[in-house]
Design a protein around this motif. Structure first.
Motif, short mmCIF file in Angstrom:
data_model
loop_
_atom_site.label_atom_id
_atom_site.label_comp_id
_atom_site.label_asym_id
_atom_site.label_seq_id
_atom_site.Cartn_x
_atom_site.Cartn_y
_atom_site.Cartn_z
N VAL A 263 42.78 -6.71 7.76
CA VAL A 263 43.07 -6.04 6.09
C VAL A 263 41.71 -5.63 5.60
O VAL A 263 41.52 -4.49 5.01
CB VAL A 263 43.78 -6.97 5.43
CG1 VAL A 263 43.77 -6.51 3.78
CG2 VAL A 263 45.17 -7.16 5.71
N ILE A 264 40.75 -6.52 5.75
CA ILE A 264 39.17 -6.34 5.14
C ILE A 264 38.71 -5.20 5.69
O ILE A 264 38.18 -4.14 5.12
CB ILE A 264 38.28 -7.57 5.14
CG1 ILE A 264 38.79 -8.81 4.28
CG2 ILE A 264 37.13 -7.22 4.99
CD1 ILE A 264 38.29 -9.76 4.24
N ASP A 265 38.72 -5.07 7.02
CA ASP A 265 38.28 -3.90 7.86
C ASP A 265 38.94 -2.59 7.63
O ASP A 265 38.45 -1.80 8.20
CB ASP A 265 38.05 -4.46 9.20
CG ASP A 265 36.95 -5.70 9.38
OD1 ASP A 265 36.10 -5.74 8.46
OD2 ASP A 265 37.22 -6.22 10.54
N GLY A 266 39.95 -2.65 7.22
CA GLY A 266 40.96 -1.46 7.00
C GLY A 266 41.77 -1.04 8.33
O GLY A 266 42.43 -0.20 8.18
N VAL A 267 41.65 -1.96 9.25
CA VAL A 267 42.68 -1.81 10.52
C VAL A 267 43.81 -1.68 10.12
O VAL A 267 44.77 -1.27 10.59
CB VAL A 267 42.31 -2.84 11.42
CG1 VAL A 267 43.12 -2.80 12.85
CG2 VAL A 267 40.67 -2.70 11.99
N ILE A 268 44.37 -2.75 9.27
CA ILE A 268 45.68 -3.01 8.76
C ILE A 268 45.88 -2.82 7.10
O ILE A 268 44.79 -3.23 6.76
CB ILE A 268 46.11 -4.52 8.87
CG1 ILE A 268 46.25 -4.68 10.55
CG2 ILE A 268 47.62 -4.85 8.11
CD1 ILE A 268 46.81 -6.12 10.86
N GLN A 269 46.70 -2.02 6.60
CA GLN A 269 46.85 -1.67 5.33
C GLN A 269 48.05 -2.85 4.85
O GLN A 269 49.14 -2.88 5.23
CB GLN A 269 47.36 -0.41 5.06
CG GLN A 269 47.50 -0.14 3.43
CD GLN A 269 47.99 1.39 3.28
OE1 GLN A 269 48.93 2.02 4.02
NE2 GLN A 269 47.48 2.01 2.00
N ASP A 270 47.49 -3.74 3.92
CA ASP A 270 48.50 -4.52 3.19
C ASP A 270 48.13 -4.80 1.97
O ASP A 270 47.19 -5.62 1.38
CB ASP A 270 48.48 -5.94 4.09
CG ASP A 270 49.42 -6.83 3.48
OD1 ASP A 270 50.12 -6.54 2.49
OD2 ASP A 270 49.75 -7.73 4.07
N GLU A 271 48.58 -4.10 0.94
CA GLU A 271 48.34 -4.01 -0.61
C GLU A 271 48.56 -5.11 -1.21
O GLU A 271 48.41 -5.42 -2.22
CB GLU A 271 48.70 -2.68 -1.10
CG GLU A 271 48.08 -1.44 -0.63
CD GLU A 271 46.58 -1.55 -1.18
OE1 GLU A 271 46.28 -2.27 -2.04
OE2 GLU A 271 45.85 -0.69 -0.34
#
Length: 317
Positions: A263-271
């Motif tokens: 999530v931090i690296d932007g690989v997964i989007q989880d708002e």
């Protein structure tokens, strides 16, 4: 300037003292303060595709901070009975956690937060302050707050600290009942209890806040899933997952760490997730004292460098 922006500025001025994951998150959070962020995603809690517009509400972002510093008292050593003064890294985290909200409903953006940090950096005290706030001042009727761990002794650490905070505070002590089985805030019929994986009362929970403590020692993810599912009926619940970076990592920690990292690296989007991970960027950085701050943001404030030096000497022996 918000605490988030102030901390991000401090990070940019002290790049060797903060790890890449924390740098990345606070750069992102700082940018999000000034924009309306429209996001579409599948909500596992509701089972539906949803679209939300998130904004930053500075007034809401400060409520928990003000509550903790005004009402929560310290309970140990030379600070016993004195007001709890939060450090900048703690204020920035709380401001992010409580400040980003849905533009239409006003409900919090984050349903889950991951806060991993080195030992003796005020994690349990911060957890306890958040618990007392969400028990009493989060505008939630019948709030159910739980501190959870695989062992009851561990689950009671945050709960016991919260109780001590209350007893040391005249304002809280006269409004909150601290009993053997729970902490009760009768004004809203709310309760705070400590639970373990072997508790007989894990079914039928309706959690508003769950503090999952020391997940590096958890072997089974079932407890985490049960507690997350228990929040489904609440409008703005929170699962706060905290842990030290233990030397023995079990399945749960690895799973949660990997997901948070993506999530931090932007690989997964989880708002719905706020991941803050303090760590060394490289194991070799252990020999560089300046890098110790990366895993220990309270170094020199809550935690002394001598503790880490002594630990290093013991490890070499």
């Amino acid at each position: 300037m918000t605490y988030i922006e102030e901390y991000n500025k401090w990070i940019s001025e002290n790049p060797k003292k903060v790890c890449n994951k924390v740098k990345t998150m606070y750069e992102r959070l700082t940018k999000d303060i000034s924009i309306e962020k429209k996001v579409s995603f599948f909500n596992k809690a509701t089972g539906e595709n949803e679209t939300h517009t998130y904004i930053f509400d500075e007034k809401k972002s400060l409520r928990c901070i003000h509550f903790i510093e005004k009402y929560c008292k310290q309970s140990k050593g030379k600070w016993n009975g004195k007001p709890l003064k939060l450090e900048l890294f703690q204020k920035a985290f709380l401001q992010a956690l409580f400040g980003f909200v849905d533009k239409d409903t006003g409900f919090r953006k984050y349903r889950k937060a991951i806060f991993f940090v080195g030992r003796k950096n005020g994690k349990s005290v911060l957890d306890s302050g958040i618990a007392n706030y969400m028990l009493t001042k989060d505008n939630e009727g019948g709030a159910e707050v739980y501190s959870v761990a695989t062992k009851r002794d561990q689950s009671k650490i945050v709960w016991e600290e919260a109780k001590k905070m209350i007893k040391k505070s005249p304002s809280l002590a006269k409004r909150i009942r601290c009993l053997v089985g729970g902490i009760y805030y009768d004004a809203t019929d709310s309760v705070f209890r400590a639970l373990a994986s072997d508790s007989n009362s894990l079914d039928g929970l309706n959690a508003h806040l769950v503090i999952a403590d020391e997940v590096h020692a958890w072997k089974d993810k079932n407890l985490l899933d049960v507690m997350y599912d228990s929040m489904s009926a609440r409008q703005q619940p929170l699962l706060l997952e905290t842990s030290t970076m233990g030397t023995v990592r079990q399945n749960v920690f690895d799973i949660e760490y990997e997901y948070a990292s993506q999530v931090i690296d932007g690989v997964i989007q989880d708002e719905t997730l706020l991941p803050i991970i303090y760590e060394l960027d490289d194991e070799k950085e252990w020999i560089n004292e300046e890098c110790w701050f990366k895993a220990n943001p309270a170094l020199g404030i809550i935690k002394s460098a001598k503790d880490l030096r002594d630990k290093g000497e013991r490890a070499k022996a």
